[in-house]
Every structure is written in C-alpha cells, then in structure tokens.
Design a protein around this motif. Sequence first.
Motif, PDB file in Angstrom:
ATOM      1  N   CYS A  10       0.813  -1.229   0.000  1.00 28.43           N
ATOM      2  CA  CYS A  10       0.000   0.000   0.000  1.00 28.43           C
ATOM      3  C   CYS A  10       0.842   1.274   0.000  1.00 28.43           C
ATOM      4  O   CYS A  10       0.309   2.357  -0.209  1.00 28.43           O
ATOM      5  CB  CYS A  10      -0.975   0.000   1.180  1.00 28.43           C
ATOM      6  SG  CYS A  10      -0.242   0.312   2.791  1.00 28.43           S
ATOM      7  N   GLN A  12       2.524   2.621   2.569  1.00 24.71           N
ATOM      8  CA  GLN A  12       2.616   3.279   3.861  1.00 24.71           C
ATOM      9  C   GLN A  12       3.994   3.079   4.501  1.00 24.71           C
ATOM     10  O   GLN A  12       4.528   3.979   5.122  1.00 24.71           O
ATOM     11  CB  GLN A  12       1.512   2.728   4.795  1.00 24.71           C
ATOM     12  CG  GLN A  12       1.389   3.395   6.148  1.00 24.71           C
ATOM     13  CD  GLN A  12       2.353   2.820   7.195  1.00 24.71           C
ATOM     14  OE1 GLN A  12       2.905   3.585   7.969  1.00 24.71           O
ATOM     15  NE2 GLN A  12       2.582   1.519   7.222  1.00 24.71           N
ATOM     16  N   ARG A  14       7.890   2.428   3.826  1.00 23.96           N
ATOM     17  CA  ARG A  14       8.896   2.545   2.766  1.00 23.96           C
ATOM     18  C   ARG A  14      10.292   2.408   3.369  1.00 23.96           C
ATOM     19  O   ARG A  14      10.494   2.649   4.551  1.00 23.96           O
ATOM     20  CB  ARG A  14       8.792   3.907   2.063  1.00 23.96           C
ATOM     21  CG  ARG A  14       7.482   4.153   1.339  1.00 23.96           C
ATOM     22  CD  ARG A  14       7.356   3.368   0.057  1.00 23.96           C
ATOM     23  NE  ARG A  14       8.425   3.724  -0.871  1.00 23.96           N
ATOM     24  CZ  ARG A  14       8.805   2.952  -1.895  1.00 23.96           C
ATOM     25  NH1 ARG A  14       8.217   1.805  -2.126  1.00 23.96           N
ATOM     26  NH2 ARG A  14       9.794   3.327  -2.683  1.00 23.96           N
ATOM     27  N   GLY A  56       7.509   5.200   8.073  1.00 27.58           N
ATOM     28  CA  GLY A  56       6.146   4.704   8.154  1.00 27.58           C
ATOM     29  C   GLY A  56       5.992   3.813   9.364  1.00 27.58           C
ATOM     30  O   GLY A  56       6.959   3.421  10.017  1.00 27.58           O
ATOM     31  N   GLU A  57       4.771   3.484   9.653  1.00 34.31           N
ATOM     32  CA  GLU A  57       4.464   2.662  10.813  1.00 34.31           C
ATOM     33  C   GLU A  57       4.747   1.198  10.514  1.00 34.31           C
ATOM     34  O   GLU A  57       4.502   0.716   9.415  1.00 34.31           O
ATOM     35  CB  GLU A  57       2.987   2.840  11.172  1.00 34.31           C
ATOM     36  CG  GLU A  57       2.578   2.134  12.436  1.00 34.31           C
ATOM     37  CD  GLU A  57       1.094   2.306  12.739  1.00 34.31           C
ATOM     38  OE1 GLU A  57       0.634   1.634  13.669  1.00 34.31           O
ATOM     39  OE2 GLU A  57       0.403   3.074  12.042  1.00 34.31           O
ATOM     40  N   CYS A  76       3.841  -4.056   7.440  1.00 34.98           N
ATOM     41  CA  CYS A  76       2.927  -2.916   7.397  1.00 34.98           C
ATOM     42  C   CYS A  76       1.650  -3.302   8.140  1.00 34.98           C
ATOM     43  O   CYS A  76       1.036  -4.321   7.814  1.00 34.98           O
ATOM     44  CB  CYS A  76       2.605  -2.562   5.952  1.00 34.98           C
ATOM     45  SG  CYS A  76       1.332  -1.281   5.808  1.00 34.98           S
ATOM     46  N   LYS A  78      -1.128  -1.906   7.910  1.00 27.18           N
ATOM     47  CA  LYS A  78      -2.295  -1.605   7.079  1.00 27.18           C
ATOM     48  C   LYS A  78      -2.555  -2.705   6.039  1.00 27.18           C
ATOM     49  O   LYS A  78      -3.659  -3.224   5.949  1.00 27.18           O
ATOM     50  CB  LYS A  78      -2.101  -0.253   6.381  1.00 27.18           C
ATOM     51  CG  LYS A  78      -3.290   0.195   5.572  1.00 27.18           C
ATOM     52  CD  LYS A  78      -3.061   1.580   4.994  1.00 27.18           C
ATOM     53  CE  LYS A  78      -4.232   1.983   4.117  1.00 27.18           C
ATOM     54  NZ  LYS A  78      -3.998   3.278   3.477  1.00 27.18           N
ATOM     55  N   CYS A  79      -1.524  -3.077   5.277  1.00 25.66           N
ATOM     56  CA  CYS A  79      -1.722  -4.065   4.203  1.00 25.66           C
ATOM     57  C   CYS A  79      -1.121  -5.436   4.527  1.00 25.66           C
ATOM     58  O   CYS A  79      -1.245  -6.357   3.738  1.00 25.66           O
ATOM     59  CB  CYS A  79      -1.162  -3.539   2.885  1.00 25.66           C
ATOM     60  SG  CYS A  79       0.641  -3.415   2.819  1.00 25.66           S
TER      61      CYS A  79
END
Length: 150
Positions: A10, A12, A14, A56-57, A76, A78-79
Amino acid sequence: MKKPKGGCRCGQLRYEVEADKLPKTYACHCLDCQTWSGSAFSQNALVKTNAFAATGETARFELAGGSGFVSYQSACPKCFTRVFNTNSARPGLVGIRAGTFDESNKLELVAHIWTNRSQRGLRLDPETSCWQEGAPAEVLFSLLDLPMPS
C-alpha cells in the motif's frame, strides 16, 4: 543508479538502502520461510543496519527460535506486507524481503538454501549455488558481498 528503495503493497511503509546498486539475494526453501512467504520459498537480501532506513508505521512480531535467537519481523500494519526483519543471530544486519524492492525484477539471486525442503517440481538453476540445508556462513556472506558479522 539511484539508491535501492522499496516498501509494502500500500506504500505506507517505505525503505531506502544506502548503496549504489541492488543487493544480491538468496532463496530459503525451509518450511518456516514457506509459511512466512505463503509460497515455495522466501527470497531475501541482507544489508547492514546502518545502511537501511525505513519510514512509516511498522507492526513487529517477535519469534524466539529453538536455538535461543530471536527474530523480529516488521510488516505494514495496514496491508500486512512483511517487509524486513532483524535477528539476534545476525547483529548489525537487516533482512529485506526481496519482492518488496521497487525494482525486484532486477535482483540477482546467488544462492539457494534448505533445498531439501524444496517444493516438488521446482527446478533450480544449476549455475546458482545450492545447499541441502544452511550454507556455511562465510560462503553465503561472500556470495552476498558482505563481511562476516562479528
């Protein structure tokens, strides 16, 4: 060449590697790597920790191995892409999941390890170094153009 970069699906999470070329990679066919990757093997690059920077988180998962070493997996949140890890057995190094590099199609694969666990029907390039189990550390690090960790 520009510095090697990559990240999650995604975008978020990197990262950037302080290097002038993509690192060399190896494939691990052990059952743990098959499970982690959801595929036949895991392809990885090792880089020095001080040459790696992530933004990023991250979600982190700790896994203690039977040998007493601890692996710290970073993904990640998120993804759910697993992007990199560190391991107390390899201080000073970061393992990057090869498929997360922006230019993963240009990576050089220099070794296969734990081929005694390979999926049936998988054909390995006879020109690439292979080991039935783990490779001798000094040989693998030499193939990856890395100094032995201290």
